[in-house]
Design an enzyme around this catalytic site. Structure first.
Site, mmCIF file in Angstrom:
data_model
loop_
_atom_site.group_PDB
_atom_site.id
_atom_site.type_symbol
_atom_site.label_atom_id
_atom_site.label_comp_id
_atom_site.label_asym_id
_atom_site.label_seq_id
_atom_site.Cartn_x
_atom_site.Cartn_y
_atom_site.Cartn_z
ATOM 1 N N SER A 9 -27.876 -7.738 18.961
ATOM 2 C CA SER A 9 -26.697 -7.029 17.964
ATOM 3 C C SER A 9 -25.365 -7.471 18.384
ATOM 4 C CB SER A 9 -27.062 -5.434 17.841
ATOM 5 O OG SER A 9 -25.938 -5.298 17.086
ATOM 6 N N HIS A 34 -28.502 -10.279 15.278
ATOM 7 C CA HIS A 34 -28.394 -9.304 14.385
ATOM 8 C C HIS A 34 -27.071 -8.813 14.049
ATOM 9 C CE1 HIS A 34 -30.535 -5.666 12.525
ATOM 10 N NE2 HIS A 34 -29.149 -4.905 13.161
ATOM 11 N N ASP A 36 -24.593 -6.348 12.129
ATOM 12 C CA ASP A 36 -24.457 -4.977 11.408
ATOM 13 C C ASP A 36 -23.502 -4.737 10.577
ATOM 14 O OD1 ASP A 36 -26.719 -3.675 12.640
ATOM 15 O OD2 ASP A 36 -25.999 -3.837 14.594
ATOM 16 N N MET A 38 -21.249 -2.306 8.260
ATOM 17 C CA MET A 38 -21.263 -0.682 7.958
ATOM 18 C C MET A 38 -19.741 -0.583 7.239
ATOM 19 S SD MET A 38 -21.483 0.700 11.717
ATOM 20 C CE MET A 38 -23.034 0.166 12.658
ATOM 21 N N HIS A 68 -27.940 -6.826 8.486
ATOM 22 C CA HIS A 68 -28.311 -5.386 8.174
ATOM 23 C C HIS A 68 -27.241 -4.735 7.564
ATOM 24 C CE1 HIS A 68 -29.537 -1.307 10.416
ATOM 25 N NE2 HIS A 68 -29.572 -1.295 8.835
ATOM 26 N N MET A 70 -25.674 -1.577 6.203
ATOM 27 C CA MET A 70 -25.570 -0.265 5.820
ATOM 28 C C MET A 70 -24.448 0.100 5.145
ATOM 29 S SD MET A 70 -26.141 0.277 10.213
ATOM 30 C CE MET A 70 -25.852 -1.402 10.415
ATOM 31 N N GLY A 147 -25.600 2.258 21.287
ATOM 32 C CA GLY A 147 -25.574 3.053 22.531
ATOM 33 C C GLY A 147 -26.231 4.250 22.237
ATOM 34 N N ASP A 177 -34.721 -0.915 15.772
ATOM 35 C CA ASP A 177 -33.352 -0.978 15.791
ATOM 36 C C ASP A 177 -32.740 0.422 16.278
ATOM 37 O OD1 ASP A 177 -30.468 -1.707 15.790
ATOM 38 O OD2 ASP A 177 -30.687 -2.122 13.522
ATOM 39 N N GLY A 178 -32.151 0.291 17.463
ATOM 40 C CA GLY A 178 -31.698 1.455 17.923
ATOM 41 C C GLY A 178 -31.974 2.039 19.273
ATOM 42 N N GLY A 199 -28.759 -4.133 21.319
ATOM 43 C CA GLY A 199 -27.375 -4.261 21.389
ATOM 44 C C GLY A 199 -26.952 -4.005 22.890
HETATM 45 C C1 DX5 Z 1 -27.269 1.035 14.663
HETATM 46 C C2 DX5 Z 1 -27.150 -0.648 14.243
HETATM 47 C C3 DX5 Z 1 -27.793 -1.344 15.725
HETATM 48 C C4 DX5 Z 1 -26.975 -1.261 16.907
HETATM 49 C C5 DX5 Z 1 -27.968 -1.060 17.909
HETATM 50 O O1 DX5 Z 1 -26.562 1.792 13.606
HETATM 51 O O2 DX5 Z 1 -28.005 -0.706 13.363
HETATM 52 O O3 DX5 Z 1 -27.986 -2.670 15.240
HETATM 53 O O4 DX5 Z 1 -26.250 -2.310 17.040
HETATM 54 O O5 DX5 Z 1 -27.407 -0.818 18.943
HETATM 55 P P1 DX5 Z 1 -28.107 -0.459 20.602
HETATM 56 O O6 DX5 Z 1 -29.148 -1.555 20.919
HETATM 57 O O7 DX5 Z 1 -27.163 -0.220 21.506
HETATM 58 O O8 DX5 Z 1 -28.635 0.904 20.098
HETATM 59 ZN ZN ZN Z 2 -28.897 -2.755 12.810
#
Ligand code: DX5
Ligand code: ZN
Length: 219
Positions: A9, A34, A36, A38, A68, A70, A147, A177-178, A199
């Site tokens: 990510s 990936h 993200d 937002m 992705h 969001m 994280g 994811d997460g 990530g």
């Molecule tokens: C969370 C994101 C993830 C994020 C994951 O809102 O959708 O893709 O980057 O990060 P880690 O792997 O650190 O949980």
């Molecule tokens: Zn994501």
């Protein structure tokens, strides 16, 4: 069946030099990135937009952009992301919009399409769309920040979706994811997941080549 796929990510990369983070990924022989996106509304954080993806493409990044969204109104941003170089666009089931039309639009623009569910959303919410997607993404944290800790209470949901996939002989990917690292990823793999967003665990790994070798072993 899909070979286990690692999708680092970019959110956990170097935001002052995202191209270098992308090159680190491709240099290790990884195919996916990936991305993200937002909006500070659907999730309480901001990241980057289509111009960032376009700039990475201009810089020569050839990775498969697993995008992705969001966003509260994802349907408004499908076209900008497709034009910017997204290979796959995943949209959340939670906001109100015409999900089937949005998935069809993503494919019309030449991208693969995915549907995402938050931890609080039951598997039944995405069940009617299983035949229309290339990927289902099960969030294993509440989205918004990297994280966070993996939620093992999502494992039954992964098993349920995998069971539907087998029973209906569908071939969408099942992504998590997460809070995914080599240990939690292995648990998700045992439950049926085949695509792993990582990530923090990937970008903070002391030795990236070792990380990739360890991933290949668990997978
Ligand atoms: C969370 C994101 C993830 C994020 C994951 O809102 O959708 O893709 O980057 O990060 P880690 O792997 O650190 O949980
Ligand atoms: Zn994501």
């Amino acid at each position: 069946m899909h070979a286990p796929t690692l999708a680092p990510s970019l959110l956990a990369g170097d935001h002052a030099n995202l191209a270098a983070s992308a090159r680190l990924v491709s240099g290790l022989g990884i195919g996916w990135l990936h991305c993200d996106i937002m909006d500070g509304h659907f999730v309480p954080n901001l990241s980057f937009g289509p111009e960032t993806l376009a700039a990475l493409r201009r810089d020569g990044v050839k990775l498969f952009f697993d995008t992705h969204l969001m966003l509260s109104e994802p349907q408004r941003y499908i076209e900008p992301f497709a034009r910017a170089g997204a290979d796959q666009i995943s949209i959340h089931i939670e906001p109100e919009y015409d999900h089937a039309a949005a998935l069809a639009r993503i494919r019309e623009l030449g991208c693969k399409c995915g549907l995402v569910l938050n931890p609080g959303t039951p598997a039944s919410a995405i069940e009617p769309y299983l035949a229309q997607v290339d990927l289902i993404l099960v969030m294993t944290v509440q989205p918004g920040f990297g994280g966070q800790s993996f939620r093992s209470d999502m494992l039954p949901k992964i098993r349920q979706i995998n069971q539907w996939r087998n029973e209906r002989r569908l071939d969408f990917r099942l992504e998590v994811d997460g809070g995914i690292d080599l240990a939690t990823g292995a648990e998700c793999h045992a439950a049926g997941a085949d695509t792993f967003v990582m990530g923090t665990s990937f970008f903070r790994a002391p030795n990236h080549a070792q990380f990739v070798a360890d991933f290949a072993r668990f997978a």
